[in-house]
Design an enzyme around this catalytic site. Structure first.
Site, PDB file in Angstrom:
ATOM      1  N   GLU A 191      71.147  44.401 -58.387  1.00  0.00           N
ATOM      2  CA  GLU A 191      71.085  43.392 -57.337  1.00  0.00           C
ATOM      3  C   GLU A 191      71.762  44.024 -56.116  1.00  0.00           C
ATOM      4  OE1 GLU A 191      73.569  39.908 -57.682  1.00  0.00           O
ATOM      5  OE2 GLU A 191      72.442  38.842 -56.135  1.00  0.00           O
TER       6      GLU A 191
ATOM      7  N   ARG B 263      78.524  47.464 -71.740  1.00  0.00           N
ATOM      8  CA  ARG B 263      78.845  48.031 -70.437  1.00  0.00           C
ATOM      9  C   ARG B 263      80.080  48.923 -70.540  1.00  0.00           C
ATOM     10  NH1 ARG B 263      79.277  43.127 -67.451  1.00  0.00           N
ATOM     11  NH2 ARG B 263      78.847  44.501 -65.708  1.00  0.00           N
TER      12      ARG B 263
ATOM     13  N   LYS C 239      82.235  43.778 -59.624  1.00  0.00           N
ATOM     14  CA  LYS C 239      81.758  43.878 -58.244  1.00  0.00           C
ATOM     15  C   LYS C 239      82.502  42.914 -57.333  1.00  0.00           C
ATOM     16  CE  LYS C 239      76.839  45.160 -58.181  1.00  0.00           C
ATOM     17  NZ  LYS C 239      75.514  44.606 -57.856  1.00  0.00           N
TER      18      LYS C 239
END
Length: 574
Positions: free
Chosen positions: A47, A275, A285
RNA sequence: UGUCCGAUGGUGUAAUUGGCAACACGUCUGAUUUUGGUUCAGAAGAGUCCAGGUUCGAGCCCUGGUCGGACAGCCA
């Protein structure tokens, strides 16, 4: 930069059999069964709402690596369904980072927003089939009705509208007749599923925002679940690899797919992996954005950031990041990788490729009293002992030199192999010197050393004196030839192994106040005069450094410390 | 009192028809070294979450637990 597409084959045991990670096993199984006609098409779907970090690098290396290994391709697709958070700046940085990492995506970059019309058409179809409806309720109410993980939800009063009414309302949503939040389109699946994501999930919401690509063409935007799987389907992705938190979304991924699928098409399969977590840093983020916005760091590419652009500016090579990704492996259990692993792959690469150079960070002046005042001589020194093809260079030597303050001790302990009063030490590639006198100022601080040198001990001269073994070898730089530069010493941004792993404490409490030390007046050898931005060096005996690409100027060089050399002396003294 | 996922040295990752737990990082020795780097040689460190079961044999299979993670955005 080096084009290194080779993924070294992982091996295990003496036979060197290759061991597969669980995703490779799945793909090999699919290939064996001739699923998807042997095609492997993966995708990296960021994104564009922030800069990529080392965790994304793992995903990039995984997705592109899988394709390389199985003769496939990888798409780059921006998952841009939320105009509130997304910007072109991020799109550009993401493309730059992926390329820098050494990967090339198939064709043009894709955008979920390219598929808005197709997605809309499918939504209309799903409404016509009776599997979606427009809900007029506010967000809070919908949220309440969804229930909890242990308690079923209840149905919306709008759930049983007619197909005609739903269609009419949805078209009017698209036409901008309603305000934000006034209506949503929901899939009609059921409210009692034990999986929260299956309780009549929202497919579309109204957002009167300008989108970075579609402008104001749309005021309804698809939610992630409705957009992502369908984008995979449109592109013919065979293996849709994502992180673990999407595991519970998979039934919904498959539900939507069944509602748009045409027999014979490739049916993408979602596969989830754990992850990356790295010790002494954060990977969120949102938090990285906070560090940037509150000026705790100097932008997304601050060399202390775990972002790809930060690591690049710090002096990491892309090869070392690829090697790292390969070393840590891929699995489904939660993990925390020791930063030492990252640093190890970095040093391993830089040790082979970085030119050695002399630099003194904290200068201490030495006058060699028996060396002629007006004499200069040039000594020969190899550029990289690990790689002869990198050749040699000449360095000036003269009566006054600088050494590192840490390399002298007035009262030296036994194991101190460096310079101390009355002791000898080798100046690398030059002469053996002996400390005769310590000069101090009125405060008692050492300002200068008087030494003598052994004229017969010049390195490489072949004399008996040149072969003498002395305990220590120091780096040095000729005072009158040295260039003054700025050096930025970076250290880890956080003092805690898991800065965001404390329930009661904010991660910012663990910020390392000494994560950046700026040294002015450092002395480097003259060959560095024209050092180019981003070029990487080993400052002999100190560490790996690179020319800062933003702040370094000819005549005013700035070096970033990428990573120090391993230091068993320093460790011994801790 | 939900669903899904996971559990192997300090940290990661292997062990592919069930066959004496391997590799990497880290740690510790020692050798070499004109970088206290590199390189080389070696060591310590797990008996695979627990309890049963199947089997000649289980990290792998079965049963039941325990612990950890994800999920209640009109974020992705």
């Amino acid at each position: 930069m080096t084009e290194n597409k080779e993924v070294p084959a992982r091996t295990t045991g003496e036979e060197g059999k290759k061991s597969l990670n669980f995703i490779e096993s799945i793909i090999e199984e699919d290939l064996k069964n001739n699923k998807n006609n042997g095609v492997v098409l993966t995708r990296f779907p960021p994104e564009p709402n922030g800069y990529l970090h080392i965790g994304h690098a793992k995903s990039i290396c995984l997705n592109f690596g899988l394709a390389q290994r199985y003769n496939g391709k990888t798409n780059l697709r921006f998952d841009d369904t939320n105009p509130e958070k997304e910007e072109v700046e991020y799109v550009d940085s993401i493309m730059e980072d992926v390329r820098w990492l050494g990967f090339q995506w198939e064709g043009e970059p894709r955008y979920a927003s390219d598929y808005f019309q197709q997605l809309y058409d499918w939504a209309v179809n799903i409404i016509k089939n009776g599997y979606a409806y427009v809900d007029d309720q506010p967000a809070e109410l919908i949220s309440q009705q969804r229930g909890t993980p242990t308690q079923a939800g209840i149905e919306s009063p709008y759930r049983n509208r007619s197909v005609e009414e739903n269609l009419d309302l949805f078209i009017r949503m698209k036409n901008g007749e309603f305000k934000e939040g006034e209506k949503v389109l929901r899939a009609k699946i059921g409210m009692t599923s034990p999986n929260m994501h299956m309780r009549d999930p929202i497919m579309y919401r109204i957002l009167k925002r300008e989108h970075h690509r579609t402008g104001n063409n749309w005021c309804i935007y698809p939610m992630y679940d409705f957009a992502h799987g369908q984008s995979d389907y449109i592109e013919g992705i065979t293996h849709s690899v994502c992180t673990l938190e999407f595991e519970v979304h998979r039934p919904l991924y498959e539900w939507y797919l069944e509602n748009v699928y045409t027999e014979g098409d490739i049916k993408p399969r979602q596969i989830e992996f754990a992850r990356l977590n790295l010790s002494y840093t954060i990977m969120s983020k949102r938090k990285l954005l906070e560090l940037v916005q509150k000026n705790i760091v100097n932008g997304w590419d601050d060399p202390r950031m775990p972002t790809i652009s930060g690591l690049r500016r710090r002096g990491f090579t892309s090869a070392s990041i690829r090697k790292f990704a390969d070393t840590i492996g891929v699995a489904k259990r939660d993990n925390v990788i020791d930063v030492a692993v990252l640093e190890h792959s970095l040093r391993e690469d830089l040790n082979q490729t970085a030119a050695r150079v002399m630099a003194v960070l904290n200068p201490l002046k030495i006058v060699i009293t028996n060396y002629p005042e007006d004499k200069d001589e040039w000594v020969k020194i190899e550029n990289n002992p690990e790689d002869e093809t990198m050749g040699t260079r000449e360095m000036p030597f003269s009566r006054e030199i600088y050494i590192e303050q840490d390399d002298f001790m007035e009262d030296a302990p036994k194991k101190f192999f460096r310079l101390s009063p009355g002791n000898e030490v080798r100046l690398k590639a030059a002469y053996i010197i002996k400390c005769e006198e310590v000069i101090k100022n009125t405060d008692g601080n050492i300002t200068e050393l008087r030494c003598t040198y052994d004229p017969d001990s010049r390195s490489g001269s072949g004399t008996e004196a040149s072969q003498r073994k002395v305990k220590g070898t120091l780096h040095w730089v000729s005072a009158k030839h040295a260039i003054d530069v700025e050096v930025r010493l970076y250290d880890r941004l956080f003092n805690d192994e898991a800065p965001d792993g404390h329930k009661e404490k904010d991660y910012k409490e663990f910020i390392n106040p000494e994560s950046l030390k700026i040294l002015k007046n450092c002395k480097v050898e003259p060959s560095l005069k024209d050092a180019q931005a981003e070029s990487k060096y080993q400052f002999q005996r100190l560490g790996y450094f690179c020319v800062d690409k933003k702040d370094s100027k000819p005549g005013n060089l700035v070096f970033n410390r990428t990573v120090p050399l391993k230091d068993s002396w320093g460790k011994m003294n801790k």
